[in-house]
Write a protein that holds these residues in place. Structure first.
Motif, short mmCIF file in Angstrom:
data_model
loop_
_atom_site.label_atom_id
_atom_site.label_comp_id
_atom_site.label_asym_id
_atom_site.label_seq_id
_atom_site.Cartn_x
_atom_site.Cartn_y
_atom_site.Cartn_z
N ALA A 1 9.21 -21.23 -16.07
CA ALA A 1 9.08 -20.87 -14.83
C ALA A 1 8.63 -19.34 -14.73
CB ALA A 1 10.48 -21.00 -13.87
N ASP A 2 7.46 -19.33 -14.12
CA ASP A 2 6.91 -17.81 -13.82
C ASP A 2 7.50 -17.26 -12.72
OD1 ASP A 2 5.16 -15.98 -14.77
OD2 ASP A 2 3.64 -16.60 -13.53
N ASN A 3 7.35 -15.88 -12.80
CA ASN A 3 7.62 -14.91 -11.90
C ASN A 3 9.20 -14.98 -11.55
OD1 ASN A 3 5.15 -13.75 -11.90
ND2 ASN A 3 4.35 -15.13 -10.24
N THR A 4 10.20 -15.20 -12.26
CA THR A 4 11.58 -15.18 -11.74
C THR A 4 12.22 -14.04 -11.44
OG1 THR A 4 12.01 -15.76 -14.29
CG2 THR A 4 11.76 -17.83 -12.96
N ILE A 5 11.64 -12.98 -12.02
CA ILE A 5 12.15 -11.74 -11.58
C ILE A 5 11.60 -11.33 -10.27
CG2 ILE A 5 12.43 -9.13 -12.20
CD1 ILE A 5 12.56 -10.12 -15.25
N GLY A 6 10.20 -11.19 -10.22
CA GLY A 6 9.64 -10.58 -9.43
C GLY A 6 9.75 -11.49 -7.99
N LEU B 1 16.64 -22.87 -7.24
CA LEU B 1 16.11 -23.20 -8.70
C LEU B 1 16.86 -22.66 -9.65
CD1 LEU B 1 14.19 -24.70 -10.53
CD2 LEU B 1 13.00 -22.54 -10.91
N LEU B 2 17.14 -21.43 -9.62
CA LEU B 2 18.10 -20.58 -10.61
C LEU B 2 19.36 -20.75 -10.40
CD1 LEU B 2 16.18 -16.98 -10.59
CD2 LEU B 2 16.07 -18.98 -12.24
N ALA B 3 20.02 -21.12 -9.40
CA ALA B 3 21.34 -21.39 -9.10
C ALA B 3 21.72 -22.80 -9.79
CB ALA B 3 21.77 -21.22 -7.74
N TYR B 4 20.76 -23.56 -9.60
CA TYR B 4 20.96 -25.08 -10.16
C TYR B 4 20.73 -24.75 -11.79
CZ TYR B 4 19.73 -29.73 -11.39
OH TYR B 4 19.53 -31.19 -11.60
N MET B 5 19.97 -24.30 -12.15
CA MET B 5 19.74 -24.15 -13.80
C MET B 5 20.79 -23.43 -14.34
SD MET B 5 15.65 -24.10 -14.03
CE MET B 5 15.46 -24.80 -15.76
N ARG B 6 21.30 -22.43 -13.79
CA ARG B 6 22.23 -21.49 -14.29
C ARG B 6 23.96 -21.76 -13.84
NH1 ARG B 6 19.31 -15.84 -12.61
NH2 ARG B 6 17.42 -16.07 -14.14
N ALA C 1 7.22 -21.28 -5.00
CA ALA C 1 8.42 -21.22 -5.56
C ALA C 1 9.39 -22.16 -4.78
CB ALA C 1 9.01 -19.83 -5.40
N PRO C 2 9.37 -22.12 -3.51
CA PRO C 2 10.28 -22.97 -2.54
C PRO C 2 10.47 -24.45 -2.99
CG PRO C 2 9.24 -21.30 -1.23
CD PRO C 2 8.73 -21.27 -2.37
N ILE C 3 9.41 -24.95 -3.62
CA ILE C 3 9.50 -26.31 -3.91
C ILE C 3 9.69 -26.52 -5.33
CG2 ILE C 3 7.99 -27.15 -2.00
CD1 ILE C 3 5.82 -27.67 -4.10
N ALA C 4 10.03 -25.53 -6.06
CA ALA C 4 10.17 -25.58 -7.70
C ALA C 4 11.33 -26.50 -8.15
CB ALA C 4 10.17 -24.22 -8.30
N LEU D 1 17.13 -18.35 -20.35
CA LEU D 1 17.02 -17.20 -20.86
C LEU D 1 15.80 -16.55 -20.00
CD1 LEU D 1 17.35 -14.78 -23.33
CD2 LEU D 1 15.43 -16.02 -24.65
N THR D 2 15.96 -15.34 -19.57
CA THR D 2 14.89 -14.70 -18.83
C THR D 2 14.08 -13.77 -19.63
OG1 THR D 2 16.30 -14.81 -16.88
CG2 THR D 2 14.58 -13.37 -16.80
N LEU D 3 12.97 -13.91 -19.94
CA LEU D 3 12.17 -12.77 -20.78
C LEU D 3 11.51 -12.05 -20.06
CD1 LEU D 3 10.54 -16.19 -22.84
CD2 LEU D 3 12.51 -14.75 -23.45
N PRO D 4 11.40 -10.68 -20.57
CA PRO D 4 11.05 -9.57 -19.92
C PRO D 4 9.26 -9.34 -19.76
CG PRO D 4 11.56 -8.94 -21.87
CD PRO D 4 11.88 -10.23 -22.08
N TYR D 5 8.63 -10.50 -19.61
CA TYR D 5 7.30 -10.38 -19.30
C TYR D 5 7.22 -9.65 -17.79
CZ TYR D 5 6.05 -13.33 -23.33
OH TYR D 5 5.76 -13.53 -24.49
N SER D 6 6.02 -9.35 -17.36
CA SER D 6 5.54 -8.94 -16.13
C SER D 6 6.09 -10.02 -15.03
CB SER D 6 4.25 -8.67 -15.70
OG SER D 6 3.76 -8.12 -14.54
N LYS D 7 6.89 -9.28 -14.09
CA LYS D 7 7.66 -10.28 -12.99
C LYS D 7 8.71 -11.42 -13.79
CE LYS D 7 3.82 -8.96 -10.07
NZ LYS D 7 2.78 -9.71 -9.18
N GLY D 8 8.73 -11.39 -14.98
CA GLY D 8 9.75 -12.36 -15.40
C GLY D 8 9.16 -13.65 -15.68
N LEU D 9 9.87 -14.18 -16.96
CA LEU D 9 9.41 -15.65 -17.25
C LEU D 9 10.68 -16.20 -17.68
CD1 LEU D 9 6.71 -17.31 -17.57
CD2 LEU D 9 7.07 -16.80 -20.04
N GLU D 10 11.09 -17.44 -17.18
CA GLU D 10 12.19 -17.99 -17.53
C GLU D 10 12.13 -19.04 -18.61
OE1 GLU D 10 16.50 -17.89 -16.38
OE2 GLU D 10 14.74 -16.74 -15.99
N LEU D 11 12.79 -19.28 -19.29
CA LEU D 11 12.80 -20.29 -20.51
C LEU D 11 14.15 -20.83 -20.47
CD1 LEU D 11 11.39 -19.92 -24.22
CD2 LEU D 11 13.38 -21.18 -23.65
#
Length: 225
Positions: free
Chosen positions: A183-188, A196-201, A161-164, A210-220
């Protein structure tokens, strides 16, 4: 009460379905065996360096369905690991190319040689008719993606994640308008994805998110500059 059997969008030969079943089971077994004390002692990223943890099956099927929906023919996968999710991407691209025109490619990236070697074994088992579109770039991703990138339809970030964010910025100039970033695991792993999330949002970001409620999150995210 019988469990509900949900349909899968993935169209694949029986030997590929069997392989994916086996690999997802191995991944689940490995994930269930994670030693929390060792994780704390070694640090999560060091502990997971040689572990076989694939993208969850429901997430992989979603990414496959999305790639089919947007007719993705050029995909970059940041973090190939043992090559399981890459098989789903190759299945989608091979069908999109068959249904349309022009070549297709899945640019897979992996820094760990042992994982890259294992991925190649799995792809060989699938067969070149499907996995022939995979181009594996082995080594430091910030170097391997610096050059020779075509226009990209879909970027899958399933990486340290730190280099994403650095990877996204490297690929962003090649994203076509309407390209999708997953991006995977964006909740967990939200704290690790903070930059990454600050940049994209950000208010002036070219991405809709859009954050999808899969296990630990999936960002679309969709790239709309």
């Amino acid at each position: 009460m019988a469990s509900i059997q949900y349909p899968s969008p993935v169209k694949a030969p029986p030997h590929v379905v069997s392989l994916l079943d086996r690999l997802h089971q191995l991944s689940r077994t490995q994930e269930d065996a994670v030693d929390t004390q060792e994780v704390e002692a070694q640090g999560f990223d060091n502990y997971m360096r040689d572990k076989f943890i694939a993208l969850d099956r429901d997430k992989a099927e979603f990414v496959y369905q999305l790639a089919r929906a947007i007719n993705a023919k050029t995909i970059v996968e940041a973090g190939t690991s043992f090559g399981v999710s890459t098989i789903y991407l190759a299945l989608a691209v091979s069908r999109n190319v068959t249904a349309g025109t022009g070549p297709g490619v899945v640019i897979a990236t992996e820094n760990e040689k042992t994982k890259a070697d294992k991925a190649r074994e799995h792809w060989k088992e699938v067969g070149d008719e499907i996995t022939g579109c995979i181009q594996l770039r082995e080594g430091d991703i910030l170097q391997t993606l610096k050059h020779d990138l075509p226009d990209v339809d879909l970027l899958l970030l399933d990486i340290w994640a730190p280099i994403a964010l650095s990877v996204l910025k490297l690929v962003q100039p090649r994203l076509r308008r309407g390209a999708v970033v997953i991006a995977d695991n964006t909740i967990g792993a939200a704290p690790k994805y903070k930059d990454l999330l600050a940049y994209m949002r950000a208010p002036d970001s070219p991405f809709t998110n859009l954050t999808l409620p899969y296990s630990k999150g999936l960002e679309l995210s969709v790239y709309l500059p």
